[in-house]
Design a protein around this motif. Sequence first.
Motif, PDB file in Angstrom:
ATOM      1  N   ALA A   1       0.745  -1.110   0.091  1.00 42.43           N
ATOM      2  CA  ALA A   1       0.011   0.019  -0.080  1.00 42.43           C
ATOM      3  C   ALA A   1       0.934   1.126   0.092  1.00 42.43           C
ATOM      4  CB  ALA A   1      -1.036  -0.096   1.256  1.00 42.43           C
ATOM      5  N   SER A   2       2.117   1.424   0.901  1.00 44.69           N
ATOM      6  CA  SER A   2       2.902   2.426   1.032  1.00 44.69           C
ATOM      7  C   SER A   2       3.486   2.676  -0.468  1.00 44.69           C
ATOM      8  CB  SER A   2       3.631   2.495   2.044  1.00 44.69           C
ATOM      9  OG  SER A   2       4.671   1.272   1.888  1.00 44.69           O
ATOM     10  N   SER A   3       3.974   1.594  -1.150  1.00 47.75           N
ATOM     11  CA  SER A   3       4.705   1.813  -2.359  1.00 47.75           C
ATOM     12  C   SER A   3       3.536   2.373  -3.362  1.00 47.75           C
ATOM     13  CB  SER A   3       5.029   0.600  -2.686  1.00 47.75           C
ATOM     14  OG  SER A   3       4.890   0.022  -4.042  1.00 47.75           O
ATOM     15  N   LEU A   4       2.191   1.936  -3.386  1.00 47.55           N
ATOM     16  CA  LEU A   4       1.207   2.336  -4.443  1.00 47.55           C
ATOM     17  C   LEU A   4       0.952   4.058  -4.047  1.00 47.55           C
ATOM     18  CD1 LEU A   4      -1.470  -0.300  -4.549  1.00 47.55           C
ATOM     19  CD2 LEU A   4       0.005   0.309  -6.406  1.00 47.55           C
TER      20      LEU A   4
ATOM     21  N   MET B   1       3.690  -3.643  -8.708  1.00 44.05           N
ATOM     22  CA  MET B   1       2.664  -3.868  -7.615  1.00 44.05           C
ATOM     23  C   MET B   1       3.253  -3.666  -6.145  1.00 44.05           C
ATOM     24  SD  MET B   1       0.532  -5.077  -9.617  1.00 44.05           S
ATOM     25  CE  MET B   1       0.356  -5.570 -11.234  1.00 44.05           C
ATOM     26  N   GLY B   2       4.600  -3.206  -5.871  1.00 43.29           N
ATOM     27  CA  GLY B   2       4.922  -3.044  -4.750  1.00 43.29           C
ATOM     28  C   GLY B   2       5.377  -4.187  -4.198  1.00 43.29           C
ATOM     29  N   LEU B   3       5.861  -5.266  -4.812  1.00 41.89           N
ATOM     30  CA  LEU B   3       6.172  -6.388  -4.281  1.00 41.89           C
ATOM     31  C   LEU B   3       7.579  -7.022  -4.821  1.00 41.89           C
ATOM     32  CD1 LEU B   3       2.795  -8.368  -5.117  1.00 41.89           C
ATOM     33  CD2 LEU B   3       3.637  -7.577  -2.963  1.00 41.89           C
TER      34      LEU B   3
ATOM     35  N   GLU C   1       4.556 -16.163  -5.280  1.00 43.04           N
ATOM     36  CA  GLU C   1       3.748 -17.060  -4.247  1.00 43.04           C
ATOM     37  C   GLU C   1       2.444 -16.525  -4.142  1.00 43.04           C
ATOM     38  OE1 GLU C   1       5.595 -17.109  -0.524  1.00 43.04           O
ATOM     39  OE2 GLU C   1       7.566 -17.296  -1.515  1.00 43.04           O
ATOM     40  N   SER C   2       2.155 -15.239  -4.135  1.00 39.56           N
ATOM     41  CA  SER C   2       0.695 -14.755  -4.024  1.00 39.56           C
ATOM     42  C   SER C   2      -0.130 -15.152  -4.981  1.00 39.56           C
ATOM     43  CB  SER C   2       0.874 -13.106  -4.031  1.00 39.56           C
ATOM     44  OG  SER C   2      -0.523 -12.560  -4.082  1.00 39.56           O
ATOM     45  N   VAL C   3       0.334 -15.234  -6.298  1.00 40.22           N
ATOM     46  CA  VAL C   3      -0.498 -15.559  -7.466  1.00 40.22           C
ATOM     47  C   VAL C   3      -0.675 -17.299  -7.197  1.00 40.22           C
ATOM     48  CG1 VAL C   3      -0.672 -16.233  -9.928  1.00 40.22           C
ATOM     49  CG2 VAL C   3       0.267 -14.023  -9.164  1.00 40.22           C
ATOM     50  N   GLN C   4       0.051 -17.966  -6.723  1.00 34.99           N
ATOM     51  CA  GLN C   4      -0.022 -19.434  -6.449  1.00 34.99           C
ATOM     52  C   GLN C   4      -1.099 -19.728  -5.393  1.00 34.99           C
ATOM     53  OE1 GLN C   4       4.215 -20.374  -5.900  1.00 34.99           O
ATOM     54  NE2 GLN C   4       4.392 -21.181  -7.953  1.00 34.99           N
ATOM     55  N   LYS C   5      -0.757 -19.004  -4.432  1.00 37.85           N
ATOM     56  CA  LYS C   5      -1.737 -19.034  -3.298  1.00 37.85           C
ATOM     57  C   LYS C   5      -3.268 -18.782  -3.771  1.00 37.85           C
ATOM     58  CE  LYS C   5       1.365 -18.333   0.638  1.00 37.85           C
ATOM     59  NZ  LYS C   5       1.949 -17.564   1.433  1.00 37.85           N
ATOM     60  N   ARG C   6      -3.125 -17.633  -4.377  1.00 39.37           N
ATOM     61  CA  ARG C   6      -4.803 -17.127  -5.099  1.00 39.37           C
ATOM     62  C   ARG C   6      -5.419 -18.285  -6.005  1.00 39.37           C
ATOM     63  NH1 ARG C   6      -6.763 -11.564  -7.500  1.00 39.37           N
ATOM     64  NH2 ARG C   6      -8.572 -12.444  -8.141  1.00 39.37           N
ATOM     65  N   GLU C   7      -4.642 -18.936  -6.648  1.00 40.40           N
ATOM     66  CA  GLU C   7      -5.161 -19.976  -7.671  1.00 40.40           C
ATOM     67  C   GLU C   7      -5.723 -21.125  -6.700  1.00 40.40           C
ATOM     68  OE1 GLU C   7      -2.192 -20.562 -10.616  1.00 40.40           O
ATOM     69  OE2 GLU C   7      -2.872 -18.726 -11.699  1.00 40.40           O
ATOM     70  N   ILE C   8      -4.966 -21.374  -5.562  1.00 38.83           N
ATOM     71  CA  ILE C   8      -5.163 -22.327  -4.549  1.00 38.83           C
ATOM     72  C   ILE C   8      -6.455 -22.195  -4.207  1.00 38.83           C
ATOM     73  CG2 ILE C   8      -4.599 -23.648  -2.800  1.00 38.83           C
ATOM     74  CD1 ILE C   8      -1.403 -23.514  -3.361  1.00 38.83           C
ATOM     75  N   LEU C   9      -6.517 -21.042  -3.473  1.00 38.15           N
ATOM     76  CA  LEU C   9      -7.708 -20.588  -2.720  1.00 38.15           C
ATOM     77  C   LEU C   9      -9.143 -20.631  -3.940  1.00 38.15           C
ATOM     78  CD1 LEU C   9      -6.409 -17.495  -0.640  1.00 38.15           C
ATOM     79  CD2 LEU C   9      -7.205 -19.973   0.126  1.00 38.15           C
ATOM     80  N   ARG C  10      -8.755 -20.080  -5.071  1.00 40.01           N
ATOM     81  CA  ARG C  10      -9.876 -20.361  -6.109  1.00 40.01           C
ATOM     82  C   ARG C  10     -10.336 -21.665  -6.273  1.00 40.01           C
ATOM     83  NH1 ARG C  10      -7.547 -17.968 -10.870  1.00 40.01           N
ATOM     84  NH2 ARG C  10      -7.274 -16.061  -9.835  1.00 40.01           N
ATOM     85  N   ASP C  11      -9.375 -22.486  -6.425  1.00 42.66           N
ATOM     86  CA  ASP C  11      -9.636 -23.925  -6.695  1.00 42.66           C
ATOM     87  C   ASP C  11     -10.421 -24.583  -5.385  1.00 42.66           C
ATOM     88  OD1 ASP C  11      -8.185 -23.913  -8.871  1.00 42.66           O
ATOM     89  OD2 ASP C  11      -6.390 -24.979  -8.005  1.00 42.66           O
ATOM     90  N   LEU C  12     -10.128 -24.065  -4.498  1.00 43.86           N
ATOM     91  CA  LEU C  12     -10.807 -24.453  -3.291  1.00 43.86           C
ATOM     92  C   LEU C  12     -12.356 -23.731  -2.922  1.00 43.86           C
ATOM     93  CD1 LEU C  12      -8.094 -24.451  -0.599  1.00 43.86           C
ATOM     94  CD2 LEU C  12      -9.107 -26.667  -1.670  1.00 43.86           C
ATOM     95  N   GLY C  13     -12.699 -23.007  -3.886  1.00 44.88           N
ATOM     96  CA  GLY C  13     -13.819 -22.116  -4.125  1.00 44.88           C
ATOM     97  C   GLY C  13     -14.059 -20.892  -3.363  1.00 44.88           C
ATOM     98  N   VAL C  14     -12.948 -20.354  -2.886  1.00 46.60           N
ATOM     99  CA  VAL C  14     -12.753 -18.885  -2.250  1.00 46.60           C
ATOM    100  C   VAL C  14     -12.431 -17.800  -3.371  1.00 46.60           C
ATOM    101  CG1 VAL C  14     -11.532 -17.495  -0.555  1.00 46.60           C
ATOM    102  CG2 VAL C  14     -11.969 -19.840  -0.220  1.00 46.60           C
ATOM    103  N   ASP C  15     -13.318 -16.875  -3.588  1.00 47.24           N
ATOM    104  CA  ASP C  15     -13.451 -15.924  -4.522  1.00 47.24           C
ATOM    105  C   ASP C  15     -12.376 -14.836  -4.394  1.00 47.24           C
ATOM    106  OD1 ASP C  15     -14.593 -17.677  -6.556  1.00 47.24           O
ATOM    107  OD2 ASP C  15     -16.209 -17.170  -5.850  1.00 47.24           O
ATOM    108  N   SER C  16     -12.564 -14.452  -2.892  1.00 45.52           N
ATOM    109  CA  SER C  16     -11.947 -13.240  -2.512  1.00 45.52           C
ATOM    110  C   SER C  16     -11.346 -13.252  -1.139  1.00 45.52           C
ATOM    111  CB  SER C  16     -13.069 -11.958  -2.363  1.00 45.52           C
ATOM    112  OG  SER C  16     -13.984 -12.416  -1.388  1.00 45.52           O
TER     113      SER C  16
END
Length: 101
Positions: free
Chosen positions: A2-5, A72-74, A81-96
């Motif tokens: 956030a601070s980088s943005l 992205m400030g990362l 890692e963030s993208v991979q975790k997001r895809e795992i969560l999406r596969d588990l049915g977590v959209d946000s």
Amino acid sequence: MASSLLNFETSIENELSAELLTGKNLNLEKARGLALQGKSVEAAEELANQIGGTAELSRMNVIQQEALAKAMGLGRNEMIESVQKREILRDLGVDSLEQLE
């Protein structure tokens, strides 16, 4: 992140650099606005939407990945890692991220 943005000049410069190197049409204005309002979770989700998936990242070279992560400030590994975790969560049915709260 956030601070980088919120360092607008640097953030916009990094965004333009990433666009040139990756060929992606990035628009981080919404993420900056959310960060300015203190909505870090929503800003992170907006950034994730701009990054794309692991398949898209794997087609990029290291320089392109680093430029995108910097916009992205990362760090590069942190972004992957963030993208991979997001895809795992999406596969588990977590959209946000809000669904995890």
